[in-house]
Each structure stands twice: as C-alpha cells, then as structure tokens.
Design a protein around this motif. Structure first.
Motif, PDB file in Angstrom:
ATOM      1  N   PRO A  83       0.833  -1.210   0.000  1.00 17.54           N
ATOM      2  CA  PRO A  83       0.000   0.000   0.000  1.00 17.54           C
ATOM      3  C   PRO A  83       0.865   1.257   0.000  1.00 17.54           C
ATOM      4  O   PRO A  83       1.974   1.259   0.526  1.00 17.54           O
ATOM      5  N   ARG A  84       0.355   2.312  -0.606  1.00 22.17           N
ATOM      6  CA  ARG A  84       1.102   3.565  -0.659  1.00 22.17           C
ATOM      7  C   ARG A  84       1.395   4.107   0.728  1.00 22.17           C
ATOM      8  O   ARG A  84       2.455   4.654   0.981  1.00 22.17           O
ATOM      9  N   ASN A  85       0.434   3.958   1.630  1.00 25.40           N
ATOM     10  CA  ASN A  85       0.609   4.492   2.979  1.00 25.40           C
ATOM     11  C   ASN A  85       1.567   3.666   3.825  1.00 25.40           C
ATOM     12  O   ASN A  85       1.800   3.987   4.979  1.00 25.40           O
ATOM     13  N   ALA A  86       2.140   2.614   3.252  1.00 27.91           N
ATOM     14  CA  ALA A  86       3.128   1.827   3.980  1.00 27.91           C
ATOM     15  C   ALA A  86       4.496   2.504   3.944  1.00 27.91           C
ATOM     16  O   ALA A  86       5.397   2.119   4.677  1.00 27.91           O
ATOM     17  N   SER A  87       4.632   3.531   3.121  1.00 30.28           N
ATOM     18  CA  SER A  87       5.897   4.255   3.021  1.00 30.28           C
ATOM     19  C   SER A  87       5.985   5.306   4.121  1.00 30.28           C
ATOM     20  O   SER A  87       5.077   6.116   4.289  1.00 30.28           O
ATOM     21  N   PRO A  88       7.089   5.335   4.866  1.00 34.17           N
ATOM     22  CA  PRO A  88       7.203   6.312   5.960  1.00 34.17           C
ATOM     23  C   PRO A  88       7.282   7.758   5.479  1.00 34.17           C
ATOM     24  O   PRO A  88       7.055   8.677   6.249  1.00 34.17           O
ATOM     25  N   VAL A  89       7.556   7.956   4.203  1.00 35.16           N
ATOM     26  CA  VAL A  89       7.635   9.311   3.659  1.00 35.16           C
ATOM     27  C   VAL A  89       6.267   9.996   3.681  1.00 35.16           C
ATOM     28  O   VAL A  89       6.171  11.218   3.758  1.00 35.16           O
ATOM     29  N   ARG A  90       5.213   9.214   3.627  1.00 38.67           N
ATOM     30  CA  ARG A  90       3.864   9.785   3.560  1.00 38.67           C
ATOM     31  C   ARG A  90       3.320  10.243   4.914  1.00 38.67           C
ATOM     32  O   ARG A  90       2.280  10.875   4.982  1.00 38.67           O
ATOM     33  N   VAL A  91       4.015   9.917   5.993  1.00 37.57           N
ATOM     34  CA  VAL A  91       3.581  10.344   7.328  1.00 37.57           C
ATOM     35  C   VAL A  91       3.983  11.798   7.530  1.00 37.57           C
ATOM     36  O   VAL A  91       5.123  12.176   7.270  1.00 37.57           O
ATOM     37  N   HIS A  92       3.038  12.594   7.994  1.00 35.10           N
ATOM     38  CA  HIS A  92       3.281  14.027   8.201  1.00 35.10           C
ATOM     39  C   HIS A  92       3.286  14.320   9.697  1.00 35.10           C
ATOM     40  O   HIS A  92       2.405  13.862  10.416  1.00 35.10           O
ATOM     41  N   ASN A  93       4.283  15.068  10.159  1.00 39.76           N
ATOM     42  CA  ASN A  93       4.324  15.433  11.573  1.00 39.76           C
ATOM     43  C   ASN A  93       3.197  16.397  11.887  1.00 39.76           C
ATOM     44  O   ASN A  93       3.001  17.381  11.177  1.00 39.76           O
ATOM     45  N   ARG A  94       2.465  16.119  12.951  1.00 44.46           N
ATOM     46  CA  ARG A  94       1.356  16.971  13.353  1.00 44.46           C
ATOM     47  C   ARG A  94       1.463  17.314  14.827  1.00 44.46           C
ATOM     48  O   ARG A  94       1.998  16.548  15.612  1.00 44.46           O
ATOM     49  N   ASP A  95       0.918  18.464  15.173  1.00 44.27           N
ATOM     50  CA  ASP A  95       0.845  18.914  16.561  1.00 44.27           C
ATOM     51  C   ASP A  95       0.078  17.876  17.367  1.00 44.27           C
ATOM     52  O   ASP A  95      -0.993  17.422  16.964  1.00 44.27           O
ATOM     53  N   LYS A  96       0.646  17.460  18.511  1.00 43.22           N
ATOM     54  CA  LYS A  96       0.010  16.421  19.327  1.00 43.22           C
ATOM     55  C   LYS A  96      -1.271  16.910  20.002  1.00 43.22           C
ATOM     56  O   LYS A  96      -2.139  16.115  20.346  1.00 43.22           O
ATOM     57  N   ILE A  97      -1.393  18.228  20.174  1.00 44.54           N
ATOM     58  CA  ILE A  97      -2.539  18.755  20.904  1.00 44.54           C
ATOM     59  C   ILE A  97      -3.713  19.060  19.979  1.00 44.54           C
ATOM     60  O   ILE A  97      -4.838  18.635  20.223  1.00 44.54           O
ATOM     61  N   ASN A  98      -3.468  19.796  18.897  1.00 39.67           N
ATOM     62  CA  ASN A  98      -4.596  20.173  18.041  1.00 39.67           C
ATOM     63  C   ASN A  98      -4.464  19.705  16.594  1.00 39.67           C
ATOM     64  O   ASN A  98      -5.339  19.982  15.787  1.00 39.67           O
ATOM     65  N   GLY A  99      -3.394  19.010  16.236  1.00 38.89           N
ATOM     66  CA  GLY A  99      -3.279  18.416  14.912  1.00 38.89           C
ATOM     67  C   GLY A  99      -2.808  19.349  13.815  1.00 38.89           C
ATOM     68  O   GLY A  99      -2.886  19.000  12.642  1.00 38.89           O
ATOM     69  N   ARG A 100      -2.304  20.525  14.167  1.00 42.41           N
ATOM     70  CA  ARG A 100      -1.852  21.478  13.155  1.00 42.41           C
ATOM     71  C   ARG A 100      -0.673  20.885  12.388  1.00 42.41           C
ATOM     72  O   ARG A 100       0.302  20.433  12.981  1.00 42.41           O
ATOM     73  N   PRO A 101      -0.723  20.895  11.032  1.00 43.33           N
ATOM     74  CA  PRO A 101       0.329  20.247  10.256  1.00 43.33           C
ATOM     75  C   PRO A 101       1.549  21.113   9.979  1.00 43.33           C
ATOM     76  O   PRO A 101       2.602  20.603   9.634  1.00 43.33           O
ATOM     77  N   ARG A 102       1.418  22.417  10.130  1.00 44.15           N
ATOM     78  CA  ARG A 102       2.539  23.294   9.785  1.00 44.15           C
ATOM     79  C   ARG A 102       3.156  23.909  11.027  1.00 44.15           C
ATOM     80  O   ARG A 102       2.507  24.035  12.055  1.00 44.15           O
TER      81      ARG A 102
END
Length: 89
Positions: A40-59
C-alpha cells in the motif's frame, strides 16, 4: 484545529507504516522494487506528516516538543513547558 477525520487518517498511516516496516526492509534489501510497488502507498514512511500532538496542526511543527509553534508559544507564555521562559533584553 484539524478535523478529527484528518487526525484519524494520520494515525492510520502511522499504523500502516509500522505494520509493513519489516516487509519493506526485506524487499529493499533484496532489491525487489516490483514487490515494493505492490505494498500500500501508505506503507511508506515518507507519507507520514508530523502533526501537533494537541490540536493536529500540520505546519510549524517543532520536533523537540512535538507541538506547533502556535501551541508552543501559548504554552510557554502560560508556563506549562518546563525550562522555557520568554526572553527579554
């Protein structure tokens, strides 16, 4: 604040990466790129995006604290992050 569905999708991606990590490692070591394509495409670790642990903000993510710059500023000013003080000169 990120939608719950987006945060859930990211958690699902992290679980998929963990599930296929060993298989990906073996396929890469063997040089079997056709086998990697079948995962699956999502099996690649490159596709994981770091997100804020509290509110999920991606940037504006700060790796050292696991939160975004906005949340970091709010928490630092409130004194909720040990060892962090507002600088003044």
């Amino acid at each position: 604040m990120a939608k719950e569905s987006v945060k859930a999708r990211e958690r699902k991606r992290i679980a998929t990466v963990a599930r296929y990590a060993e298989k990906r490692k073996a396929l890469k070591a063997a040089g079997d790129y056709e086998g990697l394509d079948k995962l699956p495409r999502n099996a690649s670790p490159v596709r994981v995006h770091n997100r804020d642990k509290i509110n999920g903000r991606p940037r504006g993510y700060m790796r050292k604290f696991g939160i975004s710059r906005v949340t970091f500023r709010e928490m630092a000013l409130a004194g909720k992050i040990p060892g962090v003080t507002k600088s003044s000169w």
